[in-house]
Scaffold this motif. Structure first.
Motif, short mmCIF file in Angstrom:
data_model
loop_
_atom_site.label_atom_id
_atom_site.label_comp_id
_atom_site.label_asym_id
_atom_site.label_seq_id
_atom_site.Cartn_x
_atom_site.Cartn_y
_atom_site.Cartn_z
N VAL A 72 0.85 -1.18 0.00
CA VAL A 72 0.00 0.00 0.00
C VAL A 72 0.88 1.23 0.00
O VAL A 72 1.65 1.46 0.94
N GLU A 73 0.79 2.00 -1.08
CA GLU A 73 1.60 3.21 -1.22
C GLU A 73 0.81 4.43 -0.74
O GLU A 73 -0.42 4.45 -0.79
N SER A 74 1.55 5.43 -0.33
CA SER A 74 0.95 6.71 0.05
C SER A 74 1.99 7.80 -0.11
O SER A 74 3.19 7.51 -0.23
N GLY A 75 1.53 9.05 -0.10
CA GLY A 75 2.45 10.17 -0.11
C GLY A 75 2.55 10.93 -1.42
O GLY A 75 3.25 11.94 -1.49
N GLY A 76 1.86 10.47 -2.44
CA GLY A 76 1.91 11.21 -3.70
C GLY A 76 1.13 12.50 -3.61
O GLY A 76 0.47 12.79 -2.61
N GLY A 77 1.21 13.30 -4.68
CA GLY A 77 0.47 14.55 -4.69
C GLY A 77 0.99 15.49 -5.74
O GLY A 77 1.76 15.10 -6.63
N LEU A 78 0.54 16.74 -5.64
CA LEU A 78 0.94 17.80 -6.57
C LEU A 78 1.93 18.71 -5.87
O LEU A 78 1.68 19.17 -4.74
N VAL A 79 3.03 18.99 -6.52
CA VAL A 79 4.05 19.84 -5.94
C VAL A 79 4.68 20.69 -7.04
O VAL A 79 4.72 20.27 -8.20
N GLN A 80 5.16 21.85 -6.67
CA GLN A 80 5.85 22.69 -7.64
C GLN A 80 7.28 22.20 -7.85
O GLN A 80 7.87 21.56 -6.96
N ALA A 81 7.82 22.53 -8.99
CA ALA A 81 9.21 22.18 -9.27
C ALA A 81 10.11 22.73 -8.17
O ALA A 81 9.94 23.87 -7.72
N GLY A 82 11.06 21.90 -7.76
CA GLY A 82 11.94 22.26 -6.67
C GLY A 82 11.47 21.79 -5.31
O GLY A 82 12.22 21.85 -4.32
N GLY A 83 10.23 21.34 -5.25
CA GLY A 83 9.66 20.89 -3.99
C GLY A 83 10.05 19.45 -3.66
O GLY A 83 10.83 18.82 -4.38
N SER A 84 9.45 18.96 -2.57
CA SER A 84 9.77 17.61 -2.08
C SER A 84 8.50 16.83 -1.78
O SER A 84 7.46 17.41 -1.44
#
Length: 114
Positions: free
Chosen positions: A5-17
């Motif tokens: 079970v994976e988690s932690g994805g999302g939308l982030v701006q370039a340079g983010g983590s």
């Protein structure tokens, strides 16, 4: 049988983590190889991102120095810390474990905007 079970994805701006997690359950041993693959938009193939097998770790060249894979054996969990994200890192990230055969998670979407 193994479940991931994976988690932690999302939308982030370039340079983010972002930090991805993959919790495994079932017939798992500390010697099993675990890793992360990704499938870019419009691509049919999944590409290896980071693999950990015991003390051996391999990264694809494009993520070296930016991504770090780690594993908590007690929790049967593997992590992928992703820093300095780039738009080309966008894709669905899949966790995998191999213990005689390979098992895959359902995937988690990572989107990096420019």
């Amino acid at each position: 049988q193994v479940q991931l079970v994976e988690s932690g994805g999302g939308l982030v701006q370039a340079g983010g983590s972002l930090r991805l997690s993959c919790a495994a359950s079932g017939s798992i041993f500390s010697s099993n190889t675990m890793g992360w693959y990704r499938q870019a938009p419009g691509e049919q193939q999944r590409e290896s991102v980071a693999i950990i097998s015991g003390s051996i770790i391999n990264y694809r060249d494009s993520v070296k120095g930016r991504f770090t894979i780690s594993r908590d054996i007690a929790k049967n969990t593997v992590y992928l810390q992703m820093n300095s994200l780039k738009p080309e890192d966008t894709g669905v990230y899949y966790c995998t474990i191999t213990n005689g055969r390979s098992y895959w998670g359902q995937g988690t979407q990572v989107t990096v905007s420019s």
